[in-house]
Design an enzyme around this catalytic site. Structure first.
Site, mmCIF file in Angstrom:
data_model
loop_
_atom_site.group_PDB
_atom_site.id
_atom_site.type_symbol
_atom_site.label_atom_id
_atom_site.label_comp_id
_atom_site.label_asym_id
_atom_site.label_seq_id
_atom_site.Cartn_x
_atom_site.Cartn_y
_atom_site.Cartn_z
ATOM 1 N N THR A 106 4.288 45.363 -34.081
ATOM 2 C CA THR A 106 3.710 44.140 -33.514
ATOM 3 C C THR A 106 4.756 43.403 -32.697
ATOM 4 O O THR A 106 5.941 43.408 -33.031
ATOM 5 C CB THR A 106 3.165 43.192 -34.610
ATOM 6 O OG1 THR A 106 2.796 41.946 -34.000
ATOM 7 C CG2 THR A 106 4.193 42.909 -35.691
ATOM 8 N N THR B 59 -1.724 52.674 -33.429
ATOM 9 C CA THR B 59 -1.689 53.469 -32.192
ATOM 10 C C THR B 59 -1.082 54.839 -32.469
ATOM 11 O O THR B 59 -1.461 55.824 -31.840
ATOM 12 C CB THR B 59 -0.890 52.775 -31.058
ATOM 13 O OG1 THR B 59 0.372 52.355 -31.572
ATOM 14 C CG2 THR B 59 -1.618 51.597 -30.498
ATOM 15 N N HIS C 51 -7.466 40.277 -40.013
ATOM 16 C CA HIS C 51 -8.567 40.270 -39.046
ATOM 17 C C HIS C 51 -9.811 40.990 -39.557
ATOM 18 O O HIS C 51 -10.684 41.354 -38.778
ATOM 19 C CB HIS C 51 -8.095 40.869 -37.712
ATOM 20 C CG HIS C 51 -7.050 40.020 -37.035
ATOM 21 N ND1 HIS C 51 -6.177 40.508 -36.096
ATOM 22 C CD2 HIS C 51 -6.732 38.715 -37.187
ATOM 23 C CE1 HIS C 51 -5.367 39.528 -35.704
ATOM 24 N NE2 HIS C 51 -5.684 38.441 -36.346
ATOM 25 N N CYS D 210 -30.796 44.682 -40.688
ATOM 26 C CA CYS D 210 -30.949 44.799 -42.139
ATOM 27 C C CYS D 210 -32.427 45.084 -42.449
ATOM 28 O O CYS D 210 -33.300 44.850 -41.612
ATOM 29 C CB CYS D 210 -30.516 43.477 -42.769
ATOM 30 S SG CYS D 210 -30.725 43.400 -44.558
ATOM 31 N N PHE E 266 -6.055 47.244 -27.785
ATOM 32 C CA PHE E 266 -6.723 46.690 -26.605
ATOM 33 C C PHE E 266 -5.935 45.579 -25.939
ATOM 34 O O PHE E 266 -6.283 45.106 -24.883
ATOM 35 C CB PHE E 266 -8.163 46.254 -26.922
ATOM 36 C CG PHE E 266 -8.266 45.107 -27.880
ATOM 37 C CD1 PHE E 266 -8.175 43.819 -27.427
ATOM 38 C CD2 PHE E 266 -8.466 45.345 -29.234
ATOM 39 C CE1 PHE E 266 -8.277 42.763 -28.310
ATOM 40 C CE2 PHE E 266 -8.571 44.300 -30.114
ATOM 41 C CZ PHE E 266 -8.471 43.008 -29.658
ATOM 42 N N ILE F 33 -7.874 46.565 -38.276
ATOM 43 C CA ILE F 33 -9.191 46.481 -38.915
ATOM 44 C C ILE F 33 -9.737 47.858 -39.258
ATOM 45 O O ILE F 33 -10.909 48.005 -39.587
ATOM 46 C CB ILE F 33 -10.194 45.754 -37.990
ATOM 47 C CG1 ILE F 33 -10.304 46.483 -36.631
ATOM 48 C CG2 ILE F 33 -9.776 44.300 -37.769
ATOM 49 C CD1 ILE F 33 -11.400 45.920 -35.725
ATOM 50 N N ASP F 34 -8.877 48.875 -39.176
ATOM 51 C CA ASP F 34 -9.358 50.252 -39.292
ATOM 52 C C ASP F 34 -9.372 50.816 -40.709
ATOM 53 O O ASP F 34 -9.877 51.912 -40.941
ATOM 54 C CB ASP F 34 -8.520 51.162 -38.387
ATOM 55 C CG ASP F 34 -7.022 50.907 -38.553
ATOM 56 O OD1 ASP F 34 -6.537 50.947 -39.694
ATOM 57 O OD2 ASP F 34 -6.343 50.669 -37.539
HETATM 58 ZN ZN LIG Z 1 -30.755 41.110 -44.759
#
Ligand SMILES: [Zn+2]
Length: 247
Positions: free
Chosen positions: A197, A35, A128, A157, A42, A112-113
């Site tokens: 956290t 942050t 995560h 894909c 979120f 996850i950034d």
């Molecule tokens: Zn594929």
């Protein structure tokens, strides 16, 4: 009575002394670390909760929602979860420096950034997952995050399969190898710094129990259920605190 500035200075001095003496620090970080780089949490009240969407974020970010309404998932995901312009802050930078000089064993993160890696950290346990890893659910081909960002609707894909981020959604289980690695590092750490956290989210609290040392440092603006277990509790922003540590 001591002023706030003096109180913080004293805590930072204690932390500095411990950092100087430690050789295998593990940092465990949550959303608060990001942050400060402008990435919304979120789960927090000023986070995405208050923003307009047809479903609550935890529902959109669940596996069953992904399977049932992938277009809606990706609309939200591109809009809220991909903060690709965010830059590492002083906390990320300092941790990367600490790893380079051999003081810090690893970073365990719920984020996850990929900002720790961007700052230069190498041993990062991403509990995560990461928005930077994406795979075709059919053939396993890897795609960069830009492919997700720049595609329309559900990213496909070349084989026709759906490309899915390697981000742990609600209802999905954590990667066992990542958990095991994080756990071992925490078990062997001579100092554990927990930052940004509230320790309310699984598996944060259970991981912390594996720490066996006597230098448990909590850096969080608001109280956590673990405050009384901490050997040092610093109720200030993580970037402000770690930014002052000299390595
Ligand atoms: Zn594929």
């Amino acid at each position: 009575m001591k002023g706030r500035a003096e109180e913080l200075a004293e805590m930072v001095r204690t932390l500095q002394g411990w950092v100087n003496e430690s050789r295998s620090i593990v940092f465990f970080g949550g959303a608060g670390v990001s942050t400060e780089s402008g990435i919304p949490d979120f789960r927090s009240v000023d986070g995405l909760y208050n923003q307009k969407y047809d479903y609550p974020p935890e529902e959109i970010l669940s596996r069953s929602f992904f399977d049932a309404r992938p277009e809606e998932f990706y609309r939200f995901y591109r809009d809220k979860m991909l903060c690709l312009d965010a830059k590492p802050n002083p906390a990320h930078e300092k941790l990367a420096q600490m790893e380079k000089i051999g003081k810090l064993r690893s970073v365990v993160t719920q984020n996850i950034d990929g900002l720790h890696q961007r700052a230069g950290s190498e041993r990062v346990w991403e509990l995560h997952g990461s928005v930077h890893r994406n795979r075709c659910m059919r053939c396993g081909k890897a795609y960069p995050v830009e492919y997700i960002r720049d595609s329309q609707g559900v990213p496909r894909c070349s084989c026709g399969g759906t490309v899915k981020p390697e981000v742990v959604l609600y209802e999905e289980s954590l990667d066992g190898r990542v958990m095991e690695g994080a756990l071992q590092d925490i078990q062997n750490a001579d100092m554990l710094i927990i930052g940004g956290t509230s320790l309310a989210v699984y598996p944060a609290a259970s991981l912390v129990r594996y720490y066996r040392g006597h230098r448990l440092v909590l850096i969080n603006k608001s109280p956590t259920p673990y405050d009384s277990h901490a050997d040092l509790m610093i109720p200030y922003p993580i970037g402000q605190v770690l930014g002052q540590i000299r390595v």
